[in-house]
Design a protein around this motif. Sequence first.
Motif, PDB file in Angstrom:
ATOM      1  N   LEU A 151       0.796  -1.224   0.000  1.00  0.00           N
ATOM      2  CA  LEU A 151       0.000   0.000   0.000  1.00  0.00           C
ATOM      3  C   LEU A 151       0.828   1.274   0.000  1.00  0.00           C
ATOM      4  CD1 LEU A 151      -2.936  -0.898   2.431  1.00  0.00           C
ATOM      5  CD2 LEU A 151      -2.914  -0.916  -0.077  1.00  0.00           C
ATOM      6  N   VAL A 152       2.147   1.154   0.153  1.00  0.00           N
ATOM      7  CA  VAL A 152       3.027   2.326   0.129  1.00  0.00           C
ATOM      8  C   VAL A 152       4.056   2.155  -0.979  1.00  0.00           C
ATOM      9  CG1 VAL A 152       4.698   3.716   1.389  1.00  0.00           C
ATOM     10  CG2 VAL A 152       2.738   2.758   2.592  1.00  0.00           C
ATOM     11  N   PRO A 153       4.060   3.020  -1.998  1.00  0.00           N
ATOM     12  CA  PRO A 153       5.104   2.930  -3.024  1.00  0.00           C
ATOM     13  C   PRO A 153       6.483   3.134  -2.396  1.00  0.00           C
ATOM     14  CG  PRO A 153       3.304   4.346  -3.753  1.00  0.00           C
ATOM     15  CD  PRO A 153       3.082   4.086  -2.295  1.00  0.00           C
ATOM     16  N   PRO A 154       7.393   2.202  -2.574  1.00  0.00           N
ATOM     17  CA  PRO A 154       8.716   2.326  -1.948  1.00  0.00           C
ATOM     18  C   PRO A 154       9.594   3.339  -2.673  1.00  0.00           C
ATOM     19  CG  PRO A 154       8.637   0.362  -3.301  1.00  0.00           C
ATOM     20  CD  PRO A 154       7.248   0.951  -3.327  1.00  0.00           C
ATOM     21  N   PRO A 210       7.980   4.703  -9.317  1.00  0.00           N
ATOM     22  CA  PRO A 210       7.555   5.913 -10.032  1.00  0.00           C
ATOM     23  C   PRO A 210       6.408   6.660  -9.345  1.00  0.00           C
ATOM     24  CG  PRO A 210       7.873   4.101 -11.576  1.00  0.00           C
ATOM     25  CD  PRO A 210       7.998   3.522 -10.205  1.00  0.00           C
ATOM     26  N   LEU A 211       5.617   5.970  -8.526  1.00  0.00           N
ATOM     27  CA  LEU A 211       4.506   6.624  -7.846  1.00  0.00           C
ATOM     28  C   LEU A 211       4.897   7.285  -6.530  1.00  0.00           C
ATOM     29  CD1 LEU A 211       1.508   4.117  -8.276  1.00  0.00           C
ATOM     30  CD2 LEU A 211       1.906   6.271  -9.482  1.00  0.00           C
ATOM     31  N   ARG A 212       6.157   7.106  -6.111  1.00  0.00           N
ATOM     32  CA  ARG A 212       6.558   7.574  -4.787  1.00  0.00           C
ATOM     33  C   ARG A 212       6.368   9.087  -4.620  1.00  0.00           C
ATOM     34  NH1 ARG A 212       7.530   5.669   0.454  1.00  0.00           N
ATOM     35  NH2 ARG A 212       8.999   7.045   1.471  1.00  0.00           N
ATOM     36  N   GLY A 213       6.787   9.841  -5.590  1.00  0.00           N
ATOM     37  CA  GLY A 213       6.689  11.293  -5.484  1.00  0.00           C
ATOM     38  C   GLY A 213       5.254  11.763  -5.389  1.00  0.00           C
ATOM     39  N   ALA A 214       4.397  11.235  -6.272  1.00  0.00           N
ATOM     40  CA  ALA A 214       2.985  11.610  -6.234  1.00  0.00           C
ATOM     41  C   ALA A 214       2.340  11.177  -4.923  1.00  0.00           C
ATOM     42  CB  ALA A 214       2.251  10.997  -7.420  1.00  0.00           C
ATOM     43  N   PHE A 215       2.710  10.000  -4.447  1.00  0.00           N
ATOM     44  CA  PHE A 215       2.177   9.520  -3.178  1.00  0.00           C
ATOM     45  C   PHE A 215       2.505  10.469  -2.039  1.00  0.00           C
ATOM     46  CE2 PHE A 215       3.294   7.210   0.733  1.00  0.00           C
ATOM     47  CZ  PHE A 215       2.032   6.762   1.107  1.00  0.00           C
ATOM     48  N   LEU A 216       3.771  10.861  -1.910  1.00  0.00           N
ATOM     49  CA  LEU A 216       4.165  11.772  -0.839  1.00  0.00           C
ATOM     50  C   LEU A 216       3.491  13.129  -0.996  1.00  0.00           C
ATOM     51  CD1 LEU A 216       7.971  10.933  -0.571  1.00  0.00           C
ATOM     52  CD2 LEU A 216       6.154  10.255   1.011  1.00  0.00           C
TER      53      LEU A 216
END
Length: 213
Positions: free
Chosen positions: A86-89, A93-99
């Motif tokens: 559930l958390v992009p590591p 590629p999704l990490r930046g958008a997630f944060l």
Amino acid sequence: MAMSRFVTLFHAPNSRSAGVRILIEELQAEHELHVLDLPRQQQREPAYLAVNPMGKVPALLHDDVLVTEQAAIYQYLAELYPERGLVPPVGDPLRGAFLRWMVFYGSCFEPAMTDRALKREEGAPSWSPYGSFDSVVQLVQQQLANGRPWWLGERLTVADFLWGHALADMLAFQMMPATPAVEAYAVRLRSRPAAQRALALDAELAARQAGGS
């Protein structure tokens, strides 16, 4: 020795912590609830202020680690269960958008909704942490107008539990302008079996508190 994943959630029904309870159900996390009665102002009593001086729920205790603030709690919990994905590591590629969107919730969305609910003036854009109410709403609507099922696209992340629960509440209180995409997204999250279980348990808890038991 494996790290214990047992946590204590300081929780109250009909509050922001209800979304964290949904996440706990989704993760099937090892936990106990420390229930506070908000109408009786238990969150303002010294015992709880020693936990969270802000007098707010949720708060999360993991061994001797205390976590407050919604975005931090959602991410911390999800990272205790990395196998759920559930958390992009880091490197995803999704990490930046997630944060970005986890932080945007507390730094822009909630302040904008609160100011509007209390009928407070937004102030000059150069001083406002969120710019303007309309710009926040427009950005949220744009994020959900692309036809994809989840906040970051095709992939369910913990951001959906934060945003999905919050938007359902904002729609219920008529604080967030409704569009078909926003309404469908909120329903999608609330329709998950974990959400249905958590909401039913919270309804029972709220009824017990109202009855004084």
